[in-house]
Design a protein around this motif. Sequence first.
Motif, PDB file in Angstrom:
ATOM      1  N   LYS A 294      -0.570   6.576  -5.910  1.00 19.87           N
ATOM      2  CA  LYS A 294      -1.057   7.393  -7.006  1.00 19.87           C
ATOM      3  C   LYS A 294      -2.510   7.178  -6.910  1.00 19.87           C
ATOM      4  O   LYS A 294      -3.294   8.385  -7.079  1.00 19.87           O
ATOM      5  N   LEU A 295      -3.031   6.269  -6.390  1.00 16.91           N
ATOM      6  CA  LEU A 295      -4.633   5.960  -6.125  1.00 16.91           C
ATOM      7  C   LEU A 295      -4.885   6.334  -4.913  1.00 16.91           C
ATOM      8  O   LEU A 295      -6.185   7.102  -5.146  1.00 16.91           O
ATOM      9  N   ASN A 296      -4.296   6.325  -4.027  1.00 14.55           N
ATOM     10  CA  ASN A 296      -4.607   6.718  -2.602  1.00 14.55           C
ATOM     11  C   ASN A 296      -3.288   7.451  -1.882  1.00 14.55           C
ATOM     12  O   ASN A 296      -2.811   6.430  -1.015  1.00 14.55           O
TER      13      ASN A 296
ATOM     14  N   VAL B  81      -9.669   0.937  -2.379  1.00 19.95           N
ATOM     15  CA  VAL B  81      -9.737   1.614  -3.433  1.00 19.95           C
ATOM     16  C   VAL B  81     -10.642   1.328  -4.592  1.00 19.95           C
ATOM     17  O   VAL B  81     -10.236  -0.090  -4.776  1.00 19.95           O
ATOM     18  N   LEU B  82     -11.661   1.978  -4.775  1.00 17.14           N
ATOM     19  CA  LEU B  82     -12.564   1.482  -6.092  1.00 17.14           C
ATOM     20  C   LEU B  82     -12.285   2.458  -7.175  1.00 17.14           C
ATOM     21  O   LEU B  82     -12.038   3.675  -6.852  1.00 17.14           O
TER      22      LEU B  82
ATOM     23  N   LYS C  20     -18.398   9.771 -16.199  1.00 16.32           N
ATOM     24  CA  LYS C  20     -17.931  11.090 -16.484  1.00 16.32           C
ATOM     25  C   LYS C  20     -16.418  10.693 -17.449  1.00 16.32           C
ATOM     26  O   LYS C  20     -16.248   9.593 -17.712  1.00 16.32           O
ATOM     27  N   GLU C  21     -15.827  11.538 -17.833  1.00 20.00           N
ATOM     28  CA  GLU C  21     -14.882  11.522 -18.673  1.00 20.00           C
ATOM     29  C   GLU C  21     -13.634  10.796 -18.130  1.00 20.00           C
ATOM     30  O   GLU C  21     -12.990   9.721 -18.806  1.00 20.00           O
ATOM     31  N   LYS C  22     -13.199  11.001 -16.788  1.00 19.18           N
ATOM     32  CA  LYS C  22     -12.130  10.395 -16.149  1.00 19.18           C
ATOM     33  C   LYS C  22     -12.806   9.298 -15.270  1.00 19.18           C
ATOM     34  O   LYS C  22     -13.865   9.359 -14.680  1.00 19.18           O
ATOM     35  N   PRO C  23     -12.086   8.128 -15.067  1.00 18.87           N
ATOM     36  CA  PRO C  23     -12.523   7.224 -14.134  1.00 18.87           C
ATOM     37  C   PRO C  23     -12.571   7.723 -12.569  1.00 18.87           C
ATOM     38  O   PRO C  23     -11.945   8.590 -12.303  1.00 18.87           O
ATOM     39  N   LEU C  24     -13.522   7.216 -12.038  1.00 16.85           N
ATOM     40  CA  LEU C  24     -13.755   7.745 -10.599  1.00 16.85           C
ATOM     41  C   LEU C  24     -12.818   6.887  -9.771  1.00 16.85           C
ATOM     42  O   LEU C  24     -12.880   5.550  -9.682  1.00 16.85           O
ATOM     43  N   VAL C  25     -11.858   7.550  -8.904  1.00 16.17           N
ATOM     44  CA  VAL C  25     -11.154   6.860  -7.984  1.00 16.17           C
ATOM     45  C   VAL C  25     -11.552   7.148  -6.807  1.00 16.17           C
ATOM     46  O   VAL C  25     -11.551   8.371  -6.135  1.00 16.17           O
ATOM     47  N   LEU C  26     -12.160   6.147  -5.881  1.00 16.41           N
ATOM     48  CA  LEU C  26     -12.694   6.300  -4.546  1.00 16.41           C
ATOM     49  C   LEU C  26     -12.234   5.656  -3.502  1.00 16.41           C
ATOM     50  O   LEU C  26     -12.117   4.317  -3.436  1.00 16.41           O
ATOM     51  N   THR C  27     -11.962   6.367  -2.398  1.00 11.93           N
ATOM     52  CA  THR C  27     -11.498   5.883  -1.013  1.00 11.93           C
ATOM     53  C   THR C  27     -12.443   6.020   0.154  1.00 11.93           C
ATOM     54  O   THR C  27     -13.279   6.502  -0.196  1.00 11.93           O
ATOM     55  N   GLN C  28     -12.237   5.284   1.168  1.00 13.79           N
ATOM     56  CA  GLN C  28     -13.155   5.360   2.424  1.00 13.79           C
ATOM     57  C   GLN C  28     -14.177   4.415   1.992  1.00 13.79           C
ATOM     58  O   GLN C  28     -14.940   4.272   1.235  1.00 13.79           O
ATOM     59  N   SER C  29     -14.190   3.220   2.852  1.00  7.68           N
ATOM     60  CA  SER C  29     -15.041   2.139   2.903  1.00  7.68           C
ATOM     61  C   SER C  29     -16.324   2.590   2.775  1.00  7.68           C
ATOM     62  O   SER C  29     -17.317   2.005   2.026  1.00  7.68           O
TER      63      SER C  29
ATOM     64  N   GLN D 147       0.853  -1.213   0.001  1.00  8.65           N
ATOM     65  CA  GLN D 147      -0.068  -0.061   0.020  1.00  8.65           C
ATOM     66  C   GLN D 147       0.903   1.250  -0.071  1.00  8.65           C
ATOM     67  O   GLN D 147       0.272   2.399  -0.165  1.00  8.65           O
ATOM     68  N   ARG D 148       2.109   0.988   0.371  1.00  4.79           N
ATOM     69  CA  ARG D 148       3.108   2.346   0.411  1.00  4.79           C
ATOM     70  C   ARG D 148       3.890   2.465  -1.107  1.00  4.79           C
ATOM     71  O   ARG D 148       4.710   3.133  -1.149  1.00  4.79           O
ATOM     72  N   GLN D 149       3.676   1.461  -2.146  1.00  4.00           N
ATOM     73  CA  GLN D 149       4.282   1.507  -3.218  1.00  4.00           C
ATOM     74  C   GLN D 149       3.546   2.653  -4.353  1.00  4.00           C
ATOM     75  O   GLN D 149       2.756   2.994  -4.194  1.00  4.00           O
TER      76      GLN D 149
END
Length: 210
Positions: free
Chosen positions: A45-47, A54-55, A62-71, A38-40
């Motif tokens: 870059k994702l979180n 991370v989903l 939307k134009e860009k993918p949604l990158v979502l954190t927090q369960s 998770q620290r790589q």
Amino acid sequence: MIDLYTSTTPNGQRASLMLEETGLPYTGHWIDLSRGEQRQPAFLKLNPSGRIPVLVDHDSGKEKPLVLTQSVAIVLYLAEKTGKLLPEDPVGRARVYEWMQFHATDISTTLFNAFYLQRHSLFGLSLAASILRKRVLGLYRHFDAQLATHPYLAGLDYTIADVIVLPGALALEKRLQGYRHLTHWLTELKQRPTVRQGLAASSPESGHAD
Ligand SMILES: N[C@@H](CCC(=O)N[C@@H](CS)C(=O)NCC(=O)O)C(=O)O
């Protein structure tokens, strides 16, 4: 298509349990927290906070993918995207939020603090950690009382309140055995096919991140 970065922890399991309920196609990537994956840089870059889950939703509209954190945000997003496990009427929804928040704020946060203090037990903080753990076990009596009169936490239906509470309660299952109704609820839910698949999807056997 959806990518889920997860691991064998209650927060990771919340996300995979919910994905299984929605029936949306997704690819799971298991992150080995003990090896520091998770620290790589690619993961950060994702979180940037270096934590799962991370989903990434490539079909968010939307134009860009949604990158979502927090369960909890992930579970809520999936419920709203698919209309699953969240009642439409505000009163039913309020009951779901009530139980969801009870666990996410009172129980999860207290447990995290206990875990954190335990790691610093050399400094004499293990007593504080054990006081917090006792508080958490005490708070579960309210879940037990609710389940004495309702099949699921928010009432008659399985909702995201159950999805959010289930993994943390499973992790403490042995210590919660005095709570008869809570134990019955856990036993029933473990038989649910989507729950079995959701737990398996956050296990090491499910595969590694690229
Ligand atoms: N509030 C966040 C907590 C996320 C979190 O703390 N994830 C833990 C696993 S349960 C993690 O990735 N820890 C790795 C680390 O801190 O290095 C959520 O609900 O998603």
